[in-house]
Write a protein that holds these residues in place. Structure first.
Motif, short mmCIF file in Angstrom:
data_model
loop_
_atom_site.label_atom_id
_atom_site.label_comp_id
_atom_site.label_asym_id
_atom_site.label_seq_id
_atom_site.Cartn_x
_atom_site.Cartn_y
_atom_site.Cartn_z
N GLU A 2 -3.23 -0.74 -3.31
CA GLU A 2 -2.45 0.41 -3.76
C GLU A 2 -0.95 0.24 -3.55
O GLU A 2 -0.14 0.77 -4.27
N ASN A 3 -0.60 -0.55 -2.56
CA ASN A 3 0.82 -0.74 -2.30
C ASN A 3 1.42 -1.88 -3.12
O ASN A 3 2.59 -2.16 -3.01
N ARG A 4 0.57 -2.47 -3.90
CA ARG A 4 1.03 -3.64 -4.64
C ARG A 4 2.08 -3.23 -5.69
O ARG A 4 1.93 -2.23 -6.38
N ILE A 5 3.11 -3.99 -5.78
CA ILE A 5 4.12 -3.77 -6.81
C ILE A 5 3.65 -4.46 -8.08
O ILE A 5 3.33 -5.65 -8.06
N SER A 6 3.57 -3.72 -9.20
CA SER A 6 3.06 -4.32 -10.42
C SER A 6 4.12 -5.23 -11.06
O SER A 6 5.31 -5.06 -10.83
N GLN A 8 5.98 -6.30 -14.25
CA GLN A 8 6.28 -5.71 -15.56
C GLN A 8 6.63 -6.78 -16.58
O GLN A 8 7.23 -7.80 -16.25
#
Lengths: 286, 553
Positions: A2-6, A8
């Motif tokens: 959940e804390n993962r930065i996606s 882009q």
């Protein structure tokens, strides 16, 4: 997770089978209506357009000489690739303002349209060609040949389905094309380029640009090495295209279609709109 | 009346000529003394009745290549044909012609008339009305009225019968029409009576049959007529072009305002008489005469649904611009600079005949004329020799003489234009060869002309001359021939000469043009679609494809 930065995606353009950014270095900001997605989309220049025409011209003869069977299979392959990535397109269409239901329907219609034209590849010639019973002792026949390089100005709404509905009949007929995507909904067009790139479409056959209609439509209409123009736009744009297209007698086809999902938005006449009739004579005798 | 010198072959003189170092090429060779394309002064040409070094080398290589198969022709002895003039006594011509509007001949609002001349004699044949804007409006209104109230309501099978009638009446009056065509336009009567008039009748006959079968023309679609068509036609095939325009328009259910060219209005006006005789409902076909301003008034008339134009690319673009954004459907049949390609494996004599027909038919006033000849290098010398010989046997003279091969240039204006190109060709360094037959004293004449030593960049290679002028270039490979043939903004037609079938299909599929003739040239038929790629136009005339420009779905 959940804390993962996606990660882009940078939205690029599609020219000659490659994904560059615009040579101009310019961009315009895309913001989804709900504000949950922004992207810096390439603001293409006329130089980008000219480069794309060079690529399209270079690719066209070989594409035209590919067998109808082969072109049909490649169209079908595009449909396969699009089907496989439908969730990504649904997401992007929602970013572009569609509801989930609308997005699902538009992706389905786009896939079906590709399959529809894949099937036409080796049939339209038989519908529109002719053996002509001339009065003299000659064998005479007329066949269709692609017009050449076609510029496509996409409709602003139903960006994906509009693009697919214009592109498919034009390329299945052996033309190459340079496409200006919907200015307001450019994301799905660029992602569609990724589908094309993985579908055995030869480099240069389809080129997709993002940018402003006001800047580029006139360039599309004026270019001396573009043989035909498909335009979805208002009356002013249509008139502009017809006037500016004169210098090389560009064939201008304007489509006033609001709903590209309808069955009247497809058919072999969308193919024959970008074909030339060639008539060949030969004497009969010994 | 010119006496036509024909060739006579004499084996003794042939031998002698072959040996003689002073043998004469009977034609006239012209070459600029200096190769300067920019010299502004009058052309410093040297007219040489004899051989240049280049021509000599042609002859030398020709002997080696062709041996006895190309005997030299001796032109100094004369073979004279007695004149065989077509009688004009059965031709009925008025002194003055009015505008044909709403089924009647009406005096023009302009009050003006212009003369139409016989280009072979420069004598006036008749005065013809000049339509102004008001007249155009009258004609368009008549056509609109006829469309709304009569023609669009008539069953296809009834429309068909009217069009069939026109075809039949043209056949019945074919001789009269062909003589008038020749008097008004200058084309040899041999051509007008065997090509122009029979084909015009055939066009009406072909399209008549479509009128009640339109639902079969476009699979899956229901075609509807457009409404009123404005049609502008050129002076090179006056009646035939009128037929090409009117027949499909009527069959598809449209009504028509037609403007013939100002130098050749007479057969269109005769067609108006035929239309009266056929009892076509008034206003279905209106024929108005005039020059450019009349055409412009017609094109710009807001109540047209369709514009069809045959003529120069220059005017075509003006018309396309005028029609842009108006919603008027447009067909353009424009200029060309068509390539005729001879391969070494061609039947050479047949090819030479084909080349002569391709460029000298109708004085070269043919949009699809094979004006650029490409010959494979290995046979170039032989082909050029044979062409020069054949050229010398062509007779230029009275178009009404059935022996005449090349008639009068259509107008003074066109002759000046052709002559300007001849000057440019010589200035640019090309070698000009013309035949030497005597020309009549009065009238507009141009000798059949061949330019060799030309390059792609030469103006005479790039631009449409619309006269009996051929440029000859060579090539080595099929690819080179294709590339050179396609190196033009035009794309109307092309010719290929080879005995190898697979080569025919390679060439015909790769040349970007609307009509390809293989081992033949300049053949036309109402069932055969005709029209150009690229800047040679848009839309097709002839065949089922020729209906499309006159319908909407």
């Amino acid at each position: 997770m959940e804390n993962r930065i996606s990660v882009q995606k940078t939205y690029k353009i599609y020219v000659d089978g490659k994904f560059p950014r615009t040579e101009s270095g310019r961009f315009f900001e895309f913001k989804s209506p709900k504000g949950n997605m922004t992207a810096n989309v390439s603001l293409c220049s006329r130089k980008d357009f000219r480069d794309a025409v060079v690529a399209a011209r270079a690719a066209q003869p070989k594409w035209a000489s590919a067998s109808a069977y082969n072109r049909g299979q490649i169209l079908y392959r595009i449909a396969e690739m699009l089907e496989g990535r439908r969730s990504q397109f649904v997401e992007e269409l929602i970013w572009e303002g569609s509801s989930e239901v609308q997005a699902q329907a538009e992706v389905s219609a786009s896939i079906d349209r590709l399959v529809y034209y894949a099937g036409w590849s080796d049939k339209y010639q038989q519908i529109f060609s002719a053996v002509n019973p001339v009065a003299s002792s000659h064998f005479n026949f007329s066949v269709l040949e692609p017009t050449g390089v076609v510029g496509i100005i996409c409709p602003e709404s139903t960006a994906l389905l509009g693009l697919v509905s214009l592109m498919a009949p034009i390329i299945v007929g052996g033309n190459s094309c340079v496409i200006l995507s919907s200015s307001s909904k450019p994301l799905s067009s660029i992602t569609f380029a990724e589908v094309l790139e993985t579908s055995d479409v030869p480099a240069g056959v389809v080129n997709i640009l993002t940018g402003m209609r006001a800047e580029l439509v006139k360039q599309f209409a004026q270019h001396m090495d573009v043989n035909a123009l498909a335009i979805c736009g208002d009356e002013n744009e249509k008139s502009l295209c017809e006037v500016e297209a004169v210098e090389n007698l560009k064939r201008v086809r304007a489509y006033d279609i609001q709903d590209w999902a309808l069955s009247l938005a497809q058919g072999p006449y969308f193919i024959s709109d970008f074909q030339e009739i060639k008539t060949t004579w030969h004497p009969i005798g010994i | 009346m010119a006496k036509n010198n024909k060739t006579k072959l004499n084996s003794k003189t042939v031998k002698k000529l072959n040996k003689s170092s002073s043998r004469l090429r009977a034609g006239i060779l012209v070459k600029a003394t200096q190769k300067s394309a920019t010299t502004p002064t009058k052309l410093p040409v040297v007219r040489v009745a004899g051989v240049s070094a280049l021509a000599k080398s042609y002859e030398k290589s020709t002997r080696n290549l062709a041996g006895k198969s190309t005997p030299k022709l001796k032109f100094s002895t004369t073979w004279q044909y007695a004149p065989s003039l077509e009688a004009t006594d059965q031709v009925k011509l008025e002194k003055k012609y009015d505008l044909f509007i709403n089924g009647k001949f009406q005096e023009p609002n302009s009050g003006k008339y212009f003369a139409t001349l016989n280009p072979a004699t420069e004598n006036k044949i008749a005065d013809v009305a000049e339509a102004n804007e008001q007249d155009v409006t009258l004609a368009v209104s008549a056509a609109r009225n006829a469309y709304d109230n009569v023609w669009s309501r008539m069953a296809g099978k009834e429309r068909a019968k009217y069009i069939f009638r026109i075809a039949r009446l043209i056949q019945e009056r074919a001789k009269e029409l062909s003589i008038i065509e020749t008097m008004d336009g200058g084309k040899p009567v041999r051509e007008s009576r065997t090509v122009d008039i029979p084909l015009a009748a055939a066009h009406f006959f072909y399209y008549a049959g479509w009128a009640d079968k339109m639902e079969f023309a476009f699979p899956g679609r229901q075609p509807q007529a457009l409404g009123v068509a404005g049609q502008i036609i050129p002076w090179n095939f006056p009646l035939l072009m009128a037929a090409w325009k009117i027949a499909p328009a009527l069959a598809a259910g449209n009504t028509v305002v037609l403007k013939p060219a100002e130098t050749t209005p007479l057969t269109a006006l005769k067609l108006a008489e035929i239309i009266q005789q056929a009892e076509l409902p008034p206003g279905v076909v209106n024929i108005i005469t005039g020059a450019g301003p009349t055409g412009a008034a017609l094109v710009n008339h807001p109540d047209l649904n369709k514009i069809a134009f045959t003529g120069s690319t220059e005017i075509g673009k003006i018309i396309q611009r005028a029609a842009a954004g108006t919603g008027k459907k447009l067909t353009l049949e424009l200029g060309g600079k068509s390539a005729n390609i001879i391969f070494e494996d061609a039947a050479i004599d047949q090819a030479v005949e084909g080349v002569v027909n391709a460029i000298f038919f109708n004085q070269g006033h043919v949009c699809c004329a094979g004006s650029r000849l490409f010959v494979q290098e290995s046979v170039a010398a032989m082909v050029i020799r044979k062409l020069q010989d054949r050229l010398e046997s062509l007779s230029v003279g009275d178009p009404l003489d059935k022996n005449t091969d090349i008639g009068a240039i259509n107008s003074k204006m066109q002759l000046d234009k052709i002559n300007a190109y001849l000057d440019v060709g010589v200035k640019e360094g090309a070698l000009m060869y013309q035949n030497s037959c005597p020309l009549p004293k009065k009238g507009y004449w141009c000798r059949p002309t061949i330019f060799t030593e030309v390059a792609q960049s030469h103006k005479i290679v790039q631009e449409e001359i619309f006269g009996p002028v051929l440029t000859v270039q060579t090539f080595r490979t099929p690819e080179e021939a294709i590339e050179k043939a396609n190196n033009t903004p035009y794309g109307l037609a092309g010719g290929i000469w080879t005995e190898k079938g697979s080569k025919i299909f390679k060439l015909t599929s790769q040349i970007r043009a609307g009509v390809l003739w293989a081992n033949t040239y300049n053949k036309f038929d109402p069932t055969s679609p005709f029209g150009g790629y690229k800047e040679s136009g848009m839309g097709r005339e002839g065949g089922v494809h020729g209906l499309l420009p006159y319908v909407k779905f």
